[in-house]
Design a protein around this motif. Structure first.
Motif, PDB file in Angstrom:
ATOM      1  N   ALA A 126       1.246  -1.312   0.139  1.00 25.34           N
ATOM      2  CA  ALA A 126       0.265   0.171  -0.257  1.00 25.34           C
ATOM      3  C   ALA A 126       1.010   1.885  -0.545  1.00 25.34           C
ATOM      4  CB  ALA A 126      -1.126  -0.364   1.422  1.00 25.34           C
ATOM      5  N   VAL A 127       2.408   1.284   0.646  1.00 16.37           N
ATOM      6  CA  VAL A 127       2.528   2.425   0.624  1.00 16.37           C
ATOM      7  C   VAL A 127       3.033   2.691  -0.769  1.00 16.37           C
ATOM      8  CG1 VAL A 127       5.024   3.224   1.731  1.00 16.37           C
ATOM      9  CG2 VAL A 127       2.963   2.656   3.170  1.00 16.37           C
ATOM     10  N   GLN A 128       4.049   1.511  -1.184  1.00 15.28           N
ATOM     11  CA  GLN A 128       4.150   2.000  -2.425  1.00 15.28           C
ATOM     12  C   GLN A 128       3.392   2.019  -3.605  1.00 15.28           C
ATOM     13  OE1 GLN A 128       5.973  -2.397  -2.076  1.00 15.28           O
ATOM     14  NE2 GLN A 128       7.388  -1.976  -3.942  1.00 15.28           N
ATOM     15  N   ASP A 129       2.474   1.732  -3.580  1.00 11.81           N
ATOM     16  CA  ASP A 129       1.753   2.230  -4.736  1.00 11.81           C
ATOM     17  C   ASP A 129       1.234   4.111  -4.320  1.00 11.81           C
ATOM     18  OD1 ASP A 129      -0.670   2.131  -6.622  1.00 11.81           O
ATOM     19  OD2 ASP A 129      -1.795   2.608  -4.485  1.00 11.81           O
ATOM     20  N   TRP A 130       0.951   4.337  -2.506  1.00 12.74           N
ATOM     21  CA  TRP A 130       0.850   5.484  -2.046  1.00 12.74           C
ATOM     22  C   TRP A 130       1.797   6.390  -2.711  1.00 12.74           C
ATOM     23  CZ3 TRP A 130       2.780   8.128   2.452  1.00 12.74           C
ATOM     24  CH2 TRP A 130       1.954   9.118   2.818  1.00 12.74           C
ATOM     25  N   GLY A 168       4.050   5.955  -5.189  1.00 13.68           N
ATOM     26  CA  GLY A 168       4.749   5.554  -6.392  1.00 13.68           C
ATOM     27  C   GLY A 168       5.744   5.448  -6.546  1.00 13.68           C
ATOM     28  N   ALA A 169       6.675   4.477  -6.496  1.00 11.95           N
ATOM     29  CA  ALA A 169       7.808   3.608  -6.022  1.00 11.95           C
ATOM     30  C   ALA A 169       7.971   2.558  -5.781  1.00 11.95           C
ATOM     31  CB  ALA A 169       8.752   4.909  -5.110  1.00 11.95           C
ATOM     32  N   GLY A 170       8.845   1.181  -6.454  1.00 17.56           N
ATOM     33  CA  GLY A 170       8.797   0.777  -6.013  1.00 17.56           C
ATOM     34  C   GLY A 170      10.333  -0.009  -4.621  1.00 17.56           C
ATOM     35  N   LYS A 171       9.995  -0.925  -3.648  1.00 15.50           N
ATOM     36  CA  LYS A 171      11.048  -1.277  -2.855  1.00 15.50           C
ATOM     37  C   LYS A 171      12.297  -0.699  -3.274  1.00 15.50           C
ATOM     38  CE  LYS A 171       8.927  -5.548  -0.770  1.00 15.50           C
ATOM     39  NZ  LYS A 171      10.008  -7.051  -0.393  1.00 15.50           N
ATOM     40  N   PRO A 231      13.635   6.908   0.129  1.00 13.90           N
ATOM     41  CA  PRO A 231      13.921   8.426  -0.390  1.00 13.90           C
ATOM     42  C   PRO A 231      12.495   8.863  -1.394  1.00 13.90           C
ATOM     43  CG  PRO A 231      14.827   7.710  -2.297  1.00 13.90           C
ATOM     44  CD  PRO A 231      14.536   6.061  -1.388  1.00 13.90           C
ATOM     45  N   VAL A 232      11.682   8.667  -1.781  1.00 15.40           N
ATOM     46  CA  VAL A 232      10.606   8.498  -2.291  1.00 15.40           C
ATOM     47  C   VAL A 232       9.756   9.405  -0.937  1.00 15.40           C
ATOM     48  CG1 VAL A 232       8.917   8.840  -3.387  1.00 15.40           C
ATOM     49  CG2 VAL A 232      11.011   8.180  -4.141  1.00 15.40           C
ATOM     50  N   LEU A 233       9.379   8.013  -0.029  1.00 15.77           N
ATOM     51  CA  LEU A 233       8.231   8.343   0.833  1.00 15.77           C
ATOM     52  C   LEU A 233       9.157   9.431   2.182  1.00 15.77           C
ATOM     53  CD1 LEU A 233       6.600   7.328   2.657  1.00 15.77           C
ATOM     54  CD2 LEU A 233       7.587   5.179   3.269  1.00 15.77           C
ATOM     55  N   PHE A 234      10.002   9.696   2.248  1.00 16.43           N
ATOM     56  CA  PHE A 234      10.873  10.546   3.269  1.00 16.43           C
ATOM     57  C   PHE A 234      10.552  11.965   2.609  1.00 16.43           C
ATOM     58  CE2 PHE A 234      14.295  13.498   4.682  1.00 16.43           C
ATOM     59  CZ  PHE A 234      14.054  12.784   6.448  1.00 16.43           C
TER      60      PHE A 234
END
Length: 326
Positions: free
Chosen positions: A177-181, A183-186, A191-194
């Motif tokens: 769910a976080v990856q979809d939210w 918009g980034a793969g593992k 860095p994207v989530l940060f």
């Protein structure tokens, strides 16, 4: 003759009406704790200018807003409103500012006992026993309270996902769910989530993930289910504490549930209500539509006209008044 302006706002949106007609059906958030004071002022100024363009020159303002977390914050938000309206060339003849939970408590008048539970971006609990005994719990924004609300649930969901990514916690669909939210793969997720959660309006960003946690729980994810169960328990505890502080004992009490988490996920609201029923005698229970705060605002405005705040305190609920009501 001043025009009547009603403003209702929480942690993520603002509603406004003039003489009962919408000014902005659902405008940008004006809570300084959610978007910062600069953005709050800009949005309030735009709202005031819109009202001025509709032919108003004098206004009487009634605002119920989540920014009124404490008396100091309530007074500060009243000044922001006053500055915005006067900056738009409007004369403010009278103004009432209080917390956005108050319309839920007075929507049917001042009789009987009422318990209000709000779970949206944040949380709020308040109760009254008649018109003289008022109580409130939580409502001190996302760093000091708001357990069980969108920010709290979203934050716990994000942390569970990061733990799963690290191998520090159990596997959970929240990672997907976080990856979809984000918009980034593992590989690029960190860095994207940060950047996503530590950017502007971080409170709203994090609260926005609560919807993914609720969806994961609905789908049976064990980690998400536990987080939602914890949130449910926090809401019950806060509600019961408010009822007891207001002196509600064996009397029957009307319960009003409001906020996006309770309105958009009926099973969650039912679970919260079930927990409240185990501790409080519930006469009637209502889920207030999140998209229609006008009836409660009209009732609050009429009660103010009738003078229910003259010489009466709302106890721990902040309230700021200027000018003289008709």
């Amino acid at each position: 003759m001043p025009r009547d302006v009603l403003i209702e706002g929480g942690g993520s949106r603002t509603w406004a009406w003039m003489d009962g007609s919408p000014v902005r059906a659902r405008s940008s958030c004006t809570n300084p704790r959610s978007v910062g004071e600069r953005a709050s002022v800009a949005h309030l100024t735009a709202l005031a200018r819109t009202i001025a363009l509709r032919g108003a020159d004098a206004v009487r303002v009634v605002a119920a807003h989540g920014a009124a977390a404490t008396q100091r914050e309530c007074d500060a938000f009243a000044r922001l409103l006053d500055d915005a309206f006067r900056g738009a060339g409007l004369t403010v003849t009278a103004m009432l500012v209080t917390n956005d939970i108050v319309p839920l408590l007075v929507r049917k008048g001042l009789g009987g006992c009422v318990l209000a539970v709000v779970a949206g971006t944040g949380t709020g609990f308040a109760a009254r026993r008649g018109s003289r005994s008022w109580a409130r719990t939580s409502g001190l924004e996302y760093l000091l309270s708001d357990e069980g609300g969108g920010f709290d649930l979203g934050l716990r969901g994000l942390r569970a996902a990061v733990k799963a990514l690290d191998g520090r916690g159990p596997r959970t669909g929240l990672l997907t769910a976080v990856q979809d939210w984000a918009g980034a793969g593992k590989d690029e997720l960190r860095p994207v989530l940060f950047g996503k959660v530590y950017g502007e309006a971080a409170k709203l960003q994090v609260a926005g993930f609560a919807e993914r946690v609720m969806s994961a729980a609905s789908a049976g994810d064990e980690v998400a289910t536990q987080l939602v169960n914890d949130a449910q328990q926090e809401l019950v505890v806060g509600a019961v504490a408010a009822a007891r502080q207001a002196g509600i004992g064996e009397e029957e009490c009307d319960v009003v549930l409001s906020g996006s988490l309770l309105a958009q996920w009926p099973w969650f609201g039912e679970a919260v209500l079930g927990g409240i029923r185990a501790e409080v005698r519930v006469a009637d229970a209502t889920v207030a539509p999140t998209g229609d705060p006008l009836p409660g605002m009209i009732r609050l405005s009429r009660l103010w006209d009738e003078g229910f705040l003259r010489g009466t305190s709302l106890g721990p609920i902040p309230c700021s008044q200027t000018g003289v009501t008709p």
